[in-house]
Structures are given as C-alpha cells and as structure tokens.
Design a protein around this motif. Sequence first.
Motif, PDB file in Angstrom:
ATOM      1  N   ALA A 269       0.730  -1.131   0.019  1.00  0.00           N
ATOM      2  CA  ALA A 269       0.080  -0.024  -0.154  1.00  0.00           C
ATOM      3  C   ALA A 269       0.548   1.217  -0.012  1.00  0.00           C
ATOM      4  N   TYR A 270       1.930   1.263   0.830  1.00  0.00           N
ATOM      5  CA  TYR A 270       2.981   2.345   0.857  1.00  0.00           C
ATOM      6  C   TYR A 270       3.614   2.837  -0.452  1.00  0.00           C
ATOM      7  N   ARG A 271       3.906   1.651  -1.093  1.00  0.00           N
ATOM      8  CA  ARG A 271       4.646   1.754  -2.292  1.00  0.00           C
ATOM      9  C   ARG A 271       4.001   2.282  -3.465  1.00  0.00           C
ATOM     10  N   THR A 272       2.603   2.190  -3.375  1.00  0.00           N
ATOM     11  CA  THR A 272       1.569   2.778  -4.572  1.00  0.00           C
ATOM     12  C   THR A 272       1.828   4.551  -4.602  1.00  0.00           C
ATOM     13  N   GLU A 273       2.164   4.830  -3.366  1.00  0.00           N
ATOM     14  CA  GLU A 273       2.489   6.468  -3.276  1.00  0.00           C
ATOM     15  C   GLU A 273       1.018   6.956  -3.381  1.00  0.00           C
ATOM     16  N   GLN A 280     -11.019   6.641   2.983  1.00  0.00           N
ATOM     17  CA  GLN A 280     -11.980   5.778   2.978  1.00  0.00           C
ATOM     18  C   GLN A 280     -12.113   4.659   2.210  1.00  0.00           C
ATOM     19  N   LEU A 281     -12.190   3.369   2.631  1.00  0.00           N
ATOM     20  CA  LEU A 281     -12.310   2.279   1.524  1.00  0.00           C
ATOM     21  C   LEU A 281     -13.844   2.075   1.133  1.00  0.00           C
ATOM     22  N   ILE A 282     -13.901   1.850  -0.119  1.00  0.00           N
ATOM     23  CA  ILE A 282     -15.291   1.798  -0.467  1.00  0.00           C
ATOM     24  C   ILE A 282     -15.468   0.507  -1.033  1.00  0.00           C
ATOM     25  N   LYS A 283     -14.684  -0.302  -1.901  1.00  0.00           N
ATOM     26  CA  LYS A 283     -14.876  -1.354  -2.401  1.00  0.00           C
ATOM     27  C   LYS A 283     -13.387  -2.413  -2.527  1.00  0.00           C
ATOM     28  N   LEU A 284     -13.584  -3.636  -2.292  1.00  0.00           N
ATOM     29  CA  LEU A 284     -12.861  -4.647  -2.620  1.00  0.00           C
ATOM     30  C   LEU A 284     -13.116  -5.540  -3.397  1.00  0.00           C
ATOM     31  N   ALA A 285     -12.023  -6.055  -4.054  1.00  0.00           N
ATOM     32  CA  ALA A 285     -12.272  -7.002  -5.041  1.00  0.00           C
ATOM     33  C   ALA A 285     -10.992  -8.123  -4.868  1.00  0.00           C
ATOM     34  N   GLN A 312      -4.219 -11.216  -4.134  1.00  0.00           N
ATOM     35  CA  GLN A 312      -4.305 -10.158  -4.900  1.00  0.00           C
ATOM     36  C   GLN A 312      -5.464  -9.427  -4.572  1.00  0.00           C
ATOM     37  N   VAL A 313      -5.563  -8.006  -4.274  1.00  0.00           N
ATOM     38  CA  VAL A 313      -6.848  -7.346  -3.860  1.00  0.00           C
ATOM     39  C   VAL A 313      -6.855  -6.056  -4.741  1.00  0.00           C
ATOM     40  N   SER A 326      -8.552   3.951  -7.418  1.00  0.00           N
ATOM     41  CA  SER A 326      -8.513   2.327  -7.416  1.00  0.00           C
ATOM     42  C   SER A 326      -6.772   2.108  -7.503  1.00  0.00           C
ATOM     43  N   VAL A 327      -6.646   1.149  -6.802  1.00  0.00           N
ATOM     44  CA  VAL A 327      -5.526   0.585  -6.958  1.00  0.00           C
ATOM     45  C   VAL A 327      -5.442  -1.080  -6.848  1.00  0.00           C
ATOM     46  N   SER A 328      -4.336  -1.564  -7.341  1.00  0.00           N
ATOM     47  CA  SER A 328      -4.337  -2.925  -7.461  1.00  0.00           C
ATOM     48  C   SER A 328      -3.113  -3.577  -6.704  1.00  0.00           C
ATOM     49  N   LEU A 329      -3.221  -4.414  -5.368  1.00  0.00           N
ATOM     50  CA  LEU A 329      -2.153  -4.468  -4.491  1.00  0.00           C
ATOM     51  C   LEU A 329      -1.827  -5.997  -4.676  1.00  0.00           C
ATOM     52  N   GLU A 330      -0.604  -6.561  -4.553  1.00  0.00           N
ATOM     53  CA  GLU A 330      -0.226  -7.951  -4.294  1.00  0.00           C
ATOM     54  C   GLU A 330       0.358  -8.061  -2.762  1.00  0.00           C
ATOM     55  N   LYS A 331      -0.167  -8.985  -2.175  1.00  0.00           N
ATOM     56  CA  LYS A 331       0.310  -9.154  -0.828  1.00  0.00           C
ATOM     57  C   LYS A 331       1.959  -9.601  -0.862  1.00  0.00           C
ATOM     58  N   ILE A 332       2.487  -9.207   0.265  1.00  0.00           N
ATOM     59  CA  ILE A 332       3.883  -9.620   0.433  1.00  0.00           C
ATOM     60  C   ILE A 332       4.206 -10.248   2.143  1.00  0.00           C
ATOM     61  N   ILE A 333       5.103 -10.895   2.178  1.00  0.00           N
ATOM     62  CA  ILE A 333       5.403 -11.209   3.705  1.00  0.00           C
ATOM     63  C   ILE A 333       6.077 -10.005   4.234  1.00  0.00           C
ATOM     64  N   MET A 334       5.261  -9.678   5.333  1.00  0.00           N
ATOM     65  CA  MET A 334       5.590  -8.351   6.049  1.00  0.00           C
ATOM     66  C   MET A 334       6.444  -8.814   7.271  1.00  0.00           C
ATOM     67  N   LYS A 335       7.369  -7.970   7.708  1.00  0.00           N
ATOM     68  CA  LYS A 335       8.453  -8.506   8.816  1.00  0.00           C
ATOM     69  C   LYS A 335       7.709  -7.974  10.141  1.00  0.00           C
ATOM     70  N   VAL A 336       7.815  -8.853  11.159  1.00  0.00           N
ATOM     71  CA  VAL A 336       7.248  -8.264  12.335  1.00  0.00           C
ATOM     72  C   VAL A 336       7.593  -7.006  13.016  1.00  0.00           C
ATOM     73  N   ASP A 337       8.788  -6.273  12.548  1.00  0.00           N
ATOM     74  CA  ASP A 337       9.265  -5.156  13.266  1.00  0.00           C
ATOM     75  C   ASP A 337       8.707  -3.969  12.670  1.00  0.00           C
ATOM     76  N   ASP A 338       7.497  -3.975  12.087  1.00  0.00           N
ATOM     77  CA  ASP A 338       6.880  -2.732  11.561  1.00  0.00           C
ATOM     78  C   ASP A 338       6.466  -1.851  12.556  1.00  0.00           C
ATOM     79  N   HIS A 339       6.401  -2.276  13.838  1.00  0.00           N
ATOM     80  CA  HIS A 339       5.896  -1.638  14.874  1.00  0.00           C
ATOM     81  C   HIS A 339       7.002  -1.341  15.956  1.00  0.00           C
TER      82      HIS A 339
END
Length: 681
Positions: A269-273, A280-285, A312-313, A326-339
């Motif tokens: 999501a961040y990389r889309t800039e 506000q989220l309106i729709k998901l596919a 893919q969402v 609208s943006v198309s995103l592909e999930k990746i493995i995220m690291k635990v240390d994002d917080h």
Amino acid sequence: MNKILALALLVTCTLQAQNNVKACSTFSKINDILQKRHFKPKPVDDSLSVYVFNTVMEELDENKTLFLQQEYDKLAVHKYKIDDYVLAGNDCSFFSDFISAYKSALQRNRDFVLEISKEPLPYTTKDTIYYSKKNYPFHTDAQRIKKFLRKKITYDILEDVAKISKNRDSLSTHIEALGKISKQKIFDTYLCKLDNQLSPSEGFDSSVYNLFFSTFCNYFDPHSTYFNYNEKASFVSSISTDNYSLGLYVSQNEKEEIIVEELVPGGPAYRTEKIDKGDQLIKLAANNTEYTVSCTSLEAITEIVSSDSYKQVQLTLRKKDGTIYSVSLEKIIMKVDDHSVYSFVLSDKDPVGYIKIPSFYTAFDNESNRGCADDVAKEVAKLKKDNIKGLIIDLQYNGGGSMDEVIRMAGMFINFGPIAIVTDKNKSYNVVKDYNRGMLYNGPMVVLVNGFTASASEFFAGVMQDYNRALIAGTTTLGKATMQTILPLEENNDEDFVKVTLDKFYRVTGKSSQYVGIVPDVKLPAFFDNLFPRESSMPTAIKNDSISFNVSFTKMPDTKNTEVIAQSKARTGKNTDFELINTINAQIYKLYDSNKQPLLITFKNVFTDVHSMDSIWKDISAAAEKQQDFSIKNTSYADDTLKYDEYGKSANEFRMKAAKIDVYIKEAINILNDINHYKNQ
C-alpha cells in the motif's frame, strides 16, 4: 401442513429456551468473576439494570428508526429487573423478548426498504432532514419509520452522486443517469446491512446474548468486556507476526465508514504512493468477487486485507476531499518489526536524538526475542555515539502494551527509586521500584504525548514528569491507569472469556493519571483534540483519586523549566502552524457544538452539504504535509546496516518523512535547545 408448522415452532421455542438457560448460566458466571476479581466491583442492582437496558437499546436502535414506542414499552418492563435475573440465575426468558422484538423490527425495516425501492424517488423534494442533539421519542406509527427511511435513502442517493465530482453543474446535467446507478447501489447497501444484522456470523440469538454480556461487563468499567472464543482469538492474534499483508490497517470511524488507519512502511500500500492514512475504503475485489464495504462487516474486510487466502486485492478508496481512485495490490510477507522502536538524529542547531516507540511490545510477541526496553536501550547507545545533546521520546499514538517493558524502560532514565504504586481490590499496595543505580542516558529529555497516548505510555510519561526527568509536551493523554487480564469463565472452558480490570496504578506522588490523563508541561494544540474520546468521556470509567502513601524519591534538579515552558508558550503562540490548528479547531468545534440547520433534500443543497468541509480538509492536508525546518539523518550505525536492506530502506524513508512533517517534533527540538542554552549559561 399446520402440524408441521406447529412442530417447527415448538422445536424453535424449545431450542431458544435451552439457549436462554445457557445464557443465564453464562451471565451468572460473568458476574461471579467480576465480583471476585474486578478492581472495584459494583453491586448488581437497579442502577446496573438501567445502564444495561439503556445501553443495549441504544446499541440496537441508536437513531430510534427501528423500534416503535409500543415495542419499546414492552421491553421496558425489564428495565429494572435485569439485576434480579442475573442474581437469580435461573430465568433469562427476557432474552426471548429482545430477540423477538429486534428480529421483527429489522424484518419490518427490510420490508420497508424493498417497498421504497419499487417506488419513484424524485431528486427534488419538499422533504427536510432535521439534525439535532435532542433525544427524540420513538415513533408510534410504523409508516413514520418508512417515511424517514424514504427521506434518508433519497439523501444517501444524492450524497453518493455529489461525492463523484466537485463540479455541481456537470453532475446536475446527468443527475437522472447518475441517480439511477446510485439508487441501485444505495438500496443494495441498505438490504445488505439488514441481511447482515438478521444473519450475523455468530447467529442472531448469540449476537444479542453477546451484546448483553459485554454491556454488563462495561458497567464495571469500559475496559472490562466479554469475549467468545472467536473474539478472544482475534484479540490475541492482534499481536504482530510475520504474514502476508497489504501493508495497511483499517478501522471503523464514528460514521461506520472503513478508513485506512495506518500504512506499513515498505508495504504494498505504501509503495503505491497513492494511499494516505484516513482514506475511506469503498470497495474490495479479491478472488473474482467484489465486496461493497458499506455492507460488509469489519471482520470480513480485515480477513480480506490480512489473510493469505486473498493474495491479490483491488481497492477502491475515497480521499477526504472526495477524490475516488483504485489501486491493485499484491500481498507480500511483512516483517514483524513494522511496529518496532527506531531512532534518528535531528538538528537545527545541536544534534538531538529522536526515538519513536509505537507500542510497548514484549519478547513474548516478538520473534527476535527482543522487548521494547532492550530495543530502546540499543537505540540510545547508537544515538550517544553520535554525540546527541538531548533526547526526544515520541509516545504519540502509543496505546500502551507490556507493563514489564515500560517499568524496565522507566528505570533506564532515572537513577534509582520507586516508579509506581500498584493496588488491587483489597487495597493491597505494592511499590514498583527500579533497583538499578545509574541512567542509560542522563541528558535533557522531552517526551511527546497526545490524546491517543495511553496506559503503559502514560505510565512512562508520569514517571519522567514526577522525577523532573523530562518535560512532557503535547496534549493531555487518554487517562487509563488500570491493568486487565483475560480469564475463562471456568476451567476447561474455551468458549467464554472475560477481560477484567484487576489493578490500578498510582504515581509515586500518590496521584493517579486514571480518568484525568497526564497533563503535559508544555501544552500544544492538536487538530480535533477536544473531540477525541478519552477516559473521562466514558460513562463507567473508574474515577480519579489519590492515596496517602509515602514513598521516598529524589527529583532531578529544575534546570530553568519554568523559563523553558514560558518560552515555548510564547513561541508556539506566534507559530503559523499552531495558529492554523487553533483556527480550524474553532470552526470545527462551533459546528460540532451547535445543531446543524435543517436541510431541504434537493441535489443543490445536498451537494453543498457534502462539500462544505472541502476547504477545511484541504488546509488540514496541507498542514499535515508541510516540512519543518530541521535536518534529519540516520544514526551512524543505521547508515551502515541499511545499505543491504531494501525493505529497511523503504521503511526508513517513510519514517523520516513522517518525522520531518511533525510540528511537535520541531517544537521538542526547540525546547531541548532552550534547556541547553540555560545549562550552558
């Protein structure tokens, strides 16, 4: 046929009676735990009954557009009796009255929506929507509810069209075609919501039981609640782990809209800039299925966003100024240390250290076996090598976490001595002490807080304030100084749990931040600060008090704090960024505190209403993106390690940008400069 129908009704009634018996037993067990373990148990009396009844009714029908007055009156016979049912523990047949009335009212509204969908809906009407903070009575005629629904649906259709563009003339020209599309969408949304309410995932009867159980717990305090198995599992699983992710978190706001709560640096999501916090989220596919957010539960949306079943969402979102994208995103493995904790070196004069602590995580929920306190210690060591002349600890938006971690961390910044006083329901006082002499860092400090700084974060800020170890800057914190634990209703029961408040924390002065929060030494304005929910706004919150309990502790010497605070106040009073915050807040608070004018439902009026806040949001967005005039760089250690870490680089860029546009960090630098100025005189 009549015999079959009679048999079906008999089976249904028998099953509900059995469920009521089980619910009655659950109610009694919840009360037993709360009476035995809660920090401040309350008597089960008429006051409890009234609270539970009123809260449940408001939850079921907040706007009084569901129940009729006569239906409310039938349920109101239980208003002063719920305590009797709980104490008796053998008759919870009252549940059937609520279940039946609620289901019937929902079905009636669903029928009304279907009827209205088949009727012509003119887009220029003589109907008016009235806005008021008054508590209106229930309707006595079901047709009045239908009339209100028709008005509200018409408004929603016009609102949906108005949000498409800021060009009113263009929209007006195509109102019939656009209205037809929006009409279908709005009716689908209404029916979808009603269907979800009529068929919740946990079952209709269970949803009503669970509401009563949670409300009963909330009477004791707002942080005590009931969990069924799935809710408990969801709560526990909120602890971060490595998994497939879109790199964003969503939440539900007061308008029941799903918004982007946070972006994870380096994530898809961040990389889309394109995606911003607050969109506000309106729709998901996903998986060849499109989901309209307005009629999809938050749990289902969170599942799509977080589960690796949806790789893919496609997201459709709306920005605060009305722009849809609208943006198309592909999930990746995220690291635990994002917080995890991180640090920078900041400067507009002398270098100062900056440490951000998003939460007080512990080794139990961190695969690297590092706790927050250890991570802070490592960041301090890195910063000291860069010869910092002061330190900023940023606890803004830190909702708390492990008390063990925050106790260890507080001890790193004082020489030694008591840190807090903990007491339970038996008034047994335990002094929490730091036995390790010496400080990890002994230079000047500023701790940044805001209205979302809570629990363990408030604990740390309070210790630093009481020891005169740091100046606290920002806005008053949440006001939670209690600790909870999750308990099963009984041994070997993995279906029902209670999160119950066990202890209360007091500061070493004998005062408590419970209910009142930590009041900063340097008060700084913040957007919407008066509107943020705090502990004091919660009707059943445990009140503030003090104790006479003498503990000996040594404060740090006052290094011209009075003068430094006065200088900050004078400086921020002339700062254009803070002036803008105060100006916009004055406009927002005026709108919030006064009743909104009645609105004639025409497209022109609705369009004006929808876009009335556009300029304010534009000013807020511009202020939020304004870069402050200080330099920011990595520690020398981080510069070396980031060379070979692409994910780390991306996350680092995001964090740097967030710090560079934070006006509160800029003022914290100014405060440290003032402290050093007086120290060097």
